[in-house]
Motif scaffolding. Sequence first.
Motif, mmCIF file in Angstrom:
data_model
loop_
_atom_site.group_PDB
_atom_site.id
_atom_site.type_symbol
_atom_site.label_atom_id
_atom_site.label_comp_id
_atom_site.label_asym_id
_atom_site.label_seq_id
_atom_site.Cartn_x
_atom_site.Cartn_y
_atom_site.Cartn_z
ATOM 1 N N VAL A 1 -14.727 43.321 82.308
ATOM 2 C CA VAL A 1 -15.136 42.373 83.336
ATOM 3 C C VAL A 1 -16.642 42.487 83.558
ATOM 4 N N PRO A 2 -17.397 41.392 83.412
ATOM 5 C CA PRO A 2 -18.852 41.462 83.627
ATOM 6 C C PRO A 2 -19.172 41.882 85.053
ATOM 7 N N ALA A 3 -20.334 42.501 85.223
ATOM 8 C CA ALA A 3 -20.738 42.942 86.557
ATOM 9 C C ALA A 3 -20.761 41.782 87.535
ATOM 10 N N ALA A 4 -21.214 40.604 87.066
ATOM 11 C CA ALA A 4 -21.277 39.441 87.955
ATOM 12 C C ALA A 4 -19.891 39.023 88.419
ATOM 13 N N ALA A 5 -18.888 39.148 87.524
ATOM 14 C CA ALA A 5 -17.521 38.807 87.919
ATOM 15 C C ALA A 5 -16.949 39.861 88.862
ATOM 16 N N ARG A 6 -17.317 41.127 88.644
ATOM 17 C CA ARG A 6 -16.851 42.188 89.556
ATOM 18 C C ARG A 6 -17.369 41.958 90.963
ATOM 19 N N SER A 7 -18.558 41.359 91.062
ATOM 20 C CA SER A 7 -19.151 41.148 92.380
ATOM 21 C C SER A 7 -18.340 40.153 93.203
ATOM 22 N N HIS A 8 -17.597 39.245 92.536
ATOM 23 C CA HIS A 8 -16.722 38.360 93.316
ATOM 24 C C HIS A 8 -15.247 38.700 93.072
ATOM 25 N N GLU A 9 -15.024 39.948 92.671
ATOM 26 C CA GLU A 9 -13.667 40.472 92.512
ATOM 27 C C GLU A 9 -12.851 39.622 91.555
ATOM 28 N N GLY A 10 -13.501 39.197 90.453
ATOM 29 C CA GLY A 10 -12.814 38.419 89.442
ATOM 30 C C GLY A 10 -12.347 39.303 88.303
ATOM 31 N N PHE A 11 -11.651 38.699 87.345
ATOM 32 C CA PHE A 11 -11.077 39.457 86.239
ATOM 33 C C PHE A 11 -11.277 38.721 84.910
ATOM 34 N N ALA A 12 -12.372 37.987 84.787
ATOM 35 C CA ALA A 12 -12.593 37.149 83.618
ATOM 36 C C ALA A 12 -13.008 37.977 82.408
ATOM 37 N N THR A 13 -12.137 38.060 81.410
ATOM 38 C CA THR A 13 -12.473 38.688 80.136
ATOM 39 C C THR A 13 -11.829 37.878 79.024
ATOM 40 N N SER A 14 -12.499 37.800 77.881
ATOM 41 C CA SER A 14 -11.887 37.155 76.715
ATOM 42 C C SER A 14 -12.813 37.225 75.523
ATOM 43 N N ASP A 15 -12.214 37.439 74.359
ATOM 44 C CA ASP A 15 -12.842 37.197 73.062
ATOM 45 C C ASP A 15 -14.133 37.964 72.782
ATOM 46 N N HIS A 16 -14.158 39.236 73.151
ATOM 47 C CA HIS A 16 -15.251 40.091 72.688
ATOM 48 C C HIS A 16 -14.761 40.981 71.538
ATOM 49 N N ASP A 17 -13.852 40.408 70.748
ATOM 50 C CA ASP A 17 -13.332 41.106 69.584
ATOM 51 C C ASP A 17 -14.189 40.866 68.348
ATOM 52 N N GLY A 18 -15.198 40.011 68.475
ATOM 53 C CA GLY A 18 -16.060 39.676 67.349
ATOM 54 C C GLY A 18 -16.970 38.536 67.730
ATOM 55 N N PRO A 19 -17.799 38.064 66.795
ATOM 56 C CA PRO A 19 -18.698 36.944 67.095
ATOM 57 C C PRO A 19 -17.910 35.646 67.275
ATOM 58 N N HIS A 20 -18.349 34.810 68.221
ATOM 59 C CA HIS A 20 -17.707 33.522 68.466
ATOM 60 C C HIS A 20 -18.780 32.494 68.830
ATOM 61 N N ALA A 21 -19.227 31.728 67.844
ATOM 62 C CA ALA A 21 -20.227 30.690 68.094
ATOM 63 C C ALA A 21 -19.602 29.591 68.946
ATOM 64 N N HIS A 22 -20.257 29.251 70.056
ATOM 65 C CA HIS A 22 -19.671 28.264 70.965
ATOM 66 C C HIS A 22 -20.489 26.980 71.060
ATOM 67 N N MET A 23 -21.774 27.039 70.784
ATOM 68 C CA MET A 23 -22.596 25.827 70.808
ATOM 69 C C MET A 23 -23.735 25.981 69.820
ATOM 70 N N VAL A 24 -24.101 24.856 69.176
ATOM 71 C CA VAL A 24 -25.265 24.825 68.293
ATOM 72 C C VAL A 24 -26.002 23.518 68.548
ATOM 73 N N HIS A 25 -27.327 23.622 68.719
ATOM 74 C CA HIS A 25 -28.129 22.420 69.005
ATOM 75 C C HIS A 25 -29.584 22.717 68.683
ATOM 76 N N SER A 26 -30.289 21.711 68.201
ATOM 77 C CA SER A 26 -31.715 21.892 67.929
ATOM 78 C C SER A 26 -32.505 21.884 69.229
ATOM 79 N N ASP A 27 -33.715 22.433 69.172
ATOM 80 C CA ASP A 27 -34.590 22.364 70.336
ATOM 81 C C ASP A 27 -35.126 20.937 70.448
#
Length: 418
Positions: A198-224
Amino acid sequence: MASRRQLLQASALASGLGALGLAGSTAQAATSRPVYAYVGTYTDGGKPWRGGRGLGVHQFMVDSATGALKPIPGAPPAVASSGNDAKLRNPASLARHPTLPLLYAANEFEAGSVSAFRIGADGALSFVAEMVCGGKDPAHISVHPEGGFLFTANYASGDVSVIALRADGSFDADRAAVIYKDAAACGATPCKPGADVVPAAARSHEGFATSDHDGPHAHMVHSDPRGNFVLVADLGLDRVISYRFDRATGVLSQPSTVAVSESSGARHFVFHPNGKWLYLVNEEASTIAFMRYDGSTGVLALVSETSALPAGFKGTSYASGIRMLPDGQHFVSLNRLHDSISLFRIDSRTGAPTLVREEWSRGNYPRSCTLDPSGRFLYVCHNKQGDNVTIFRVQKGDIRFTGQYVAVGSASAIEFSA
């Protein structure tokens, strides 16, 4: 009547704003042609969050006065995922060619591919061709602003594909897609996935968000904005990668990377109109990472991370889409489970974002949002259980719900004809 010079200036301005995640009102003022909308969907559940109730790429006509989406007269509701050789499967991300009447859809499944469609005079889509992208589960697609190359961010395989386009916008079938592995972008010491905690920011609001840190996962690609570099957000690596782009060959080289907080989950980003500031949604931390961008080197520097959730919120939420508003002084981001749109104000001197307020998205699990070409309406796609697109009016740096819902099964992304 607008002169030829005025029309060309309007076209150039609209193209530039499109690369920044903005919509150009000048373009609509210069032409009275109808505008059409296309909604990409998940057609094959496969995974719980996909839904799988979409029909393919749904097609609509846009009411310029109200923003309403209406059926295109005489056209089928959607380019179906079966039949007519369309070869669609989870066309969840869409991108329009910058100058030609072509729409591209990334088919998000294991043997990932891209489908091309021609936009007819009546707005109806006709299938052109399909090409494999070489990566697994392409979750995002974009086209270089000069129209010569197309990019996909392949989530499951953690890499990026570069596909060459011919002058007419069709796939260059003589050139296979070129793959760039996210994990290799750090050079001799490869980038490694963050811990699935759980990221520190999520812990600060007592959340439990975790997923997919089992490897690289490209989510967006765009030119500048200038088209000199191509940027990739990788959720598993908690990084944004910046590659130098060769316009002639499409080659990506000289990668540099910047990390966000561990397990934050870098997802989607948008540039400020000045091209010097970048805002990144961190999915699992539900934060906005503010970065400074050097357009001459492609190097990013992290400045701050700001919560996208209201003060006092407790529980789990996953941030998703982001879009700059036309005034360049505000942007919005989406929160899934909290099911809201966060409105941020940008400090004109420093670029620092400040959360102003939240607006209920009027649906479940908002995945993405897009402005229409006039910049007066914001469309939010809900893909998990909401099965709709909701429409908001944009005015004076704020958004207000129009009262309009459009039923689209497992709606993932929306793109426009102009």
